[in-house]
Design an enzyme around this catalytic site. Structure first.
Site: not given
Ligand code: PHB
Ligand code: APR
Length: 394
Positions: A72, A200, A292, A296, A384
């Site tokens: 990505h 998000y 999460p 990270k 990020y």
């Molecule tokens: C996930 O794919 O489990 C995942 C992706 C991004 C995040 C947290 C979890 O910020």
């Protein structure tokens, strides 16, 4: 039994450390409390920074990752039903990231360990590091009904947040920093095609995240109150709530289906300092946890292991302890930058139960700034994507 490095914990940190040490001619034994099936059954995060991908590939763990991982350029943010905006990590920081499940990383690590006949003892119980402040540390444990002792030069505590390693450090020699968030994430895995971008959402109903594992496996999360139980969330209720938190065009693109895994995890940050006690070195979740948001956790486990393996190689192969002596400080610099970023992104994207109208307005102003300021955008993209590793081209 005797080895050079006794590794407690066979999660991603422990197995990766063992793999890199092997490639540097250093022997290790991994002691894992759970069965292999249990370790492989855990569903965890799924985003690998470019630096983590490089460490895995440089150590022979890249075949399936490069084939099946999805690369990505960035991630998408939406808030309160407004237009989405894209944080372009590649454009702003020159780095891409890869979605590839931690479960798959774990499988690749076991496969590599099996290929080299590594000693990974699963279902090892009562594991206890001993005499780590002397030159002759050892680890006692039980395996298949036998009481055993493993003599070693160093002990690596890679035993996660509930591990034993951290607990043997006397309280007056460690400092513990903690932040508990007043909500959890309900996660669902479903065999449905994911939407295009990691997305998000900050919505009055709470945070949501759309992520993926492969073209037919999606991972979604929603913020839920801490007292919610899995039984409260039927699949139908989950999908309705998830879609309600996205703007219509994204909600319409989400393909629903039966969940194949559903779990609730609380959100918490902690860091323990230092990451060393005598000849015991901590790495990964044993030393720090991040919420999460920003994914990270696994990436920090990889950077810790990178620094620790380099330091151990310098000790065994070049007779220098300088890197072992600076391990904790160096690892903690990267840990704190990710802890800060995860905490900041968590604050930015969630609705807090005790949020005042002032707090709400301030959060909206920050999101607006991020959506419209190139500088704010570039700063998030850089963090990020993952900050560089010290003393390496990663
Ligand atoms: C996930 O794919 O489990 C995942 C992706 C991004 C995040 C947290 C979890 O910020
Ligand atoms: N003895 C032996 N093994 C133990 C003990 C113990 N006393 N306590 C815990 N373990 C094992 C656990 O069963 C687990 O398999 O240590 C392992 C730790 O693995 P993880 O929890 O996966 O932690 P780590 O390897 O540091 O990986 C970090 O995992 O939790 C995610 O978000 C986190 O993605 C990050 C990654």
């Amino acid at each position: 039994m005797k080895t050079q490095v006794a590794i407690i914990g066979g999660g991603p940190a422990g197995l990766l450390l063992s793999e890199i040490l092997h490639r540097n001619g250093i022997e290790s034994v991994v002691l894992e409390r759970r069965s292999r099936a249990y370790v492989l059954g855990r569903i965890r995060a799924g985003v690998l920074e470019e630096g983590s991908v490089k460490v895995l590939c440089d150590n022979g763990l890249g075949d399936r990752l490069l084939r099946d991982g999805h690369v990505h350029d960035g991630a998408q943010l939406v808030w309160a039903g407004r237009d989405s905006f894209f944080i372009d990590c590649y454009k702003e920081a020159g780095k891409r990231f890869t979605t590839y499940g931690q479960t798959q990383v774990q499988e690749d690590l076991f496969a590599a360990a099996d290929r080299r006949n590594a000693t990974v003892l699963d279902e090892a119980t009562d594991v206890m590091p001993m005499d780590v402040t002397t030159d002759r540390p050892y680890v006692t444990f039980k395996h298949r009904g036998e009481n055993l002792r493993l003599d070693c030069d160093f002990v690596a505590g890679c035993d996660g947040k509930h591990g034993v390693s951290r607990s043997i450090i006397p309280a007056d020699q460690q400092k513990f920093y903690e932040k508990v968030f007043p909500f959890g994430w309900l996660g669902v895995l479903s065999e449905t095609p994911p939407i295009e971008h990691l997305t998000y959402a900050n919505h009055p109903r709470g945070f949501a995240l759309a992520s993926m594992r492969n073209p037919m496996l999606s991972r979604y999360y929603i913020q839920v109150p801490l007292d919610n139980r899995i039984e409260d969330w039927s699949d139908d209720r989950f999908w309705t709530e998830l879609k309600a938190r996205y703007p219509k065009e994204i909600a319409d693109a989400i393909v629903t289906g039966p969940s194949i895994e559903k779990s609730i995890a609380p959100l918490r940050s902690f860091v323990t300092e230092p990451m060393r006690y005598g000849r015991l070195f901590l790495a990964g979740d044993a030393a720090h946890i991040v919420p999460p948001t920003g994914a990270k956790g696994l990436n920090l486990a990889v950077s810790d292991v990178f620094y620790l393996s380099r330091a151990l190689a310098s000790h065994f192969n070049h007779g220098s302890d300088a890197m072992l002596d600076s391990y904790s400080e160096m690892a903690l610099r990267r840990v704190w930058s990710s802890v800060r970023f995860s905490w900041w992104l968590t604050n930015l994207m969630h609705r807090f139960p005790d949020m005042s109208e002032f707090d709400q307005r301030a959060q909206e102003a920050e999101l607006n700034f991020l959506a419209t300021s190139h500088h704010a955008h570039a700063s998030v993209a850089e963090q990020y994507a993952g900050l560089p590793f010290e003393g390496a081209h990663i």
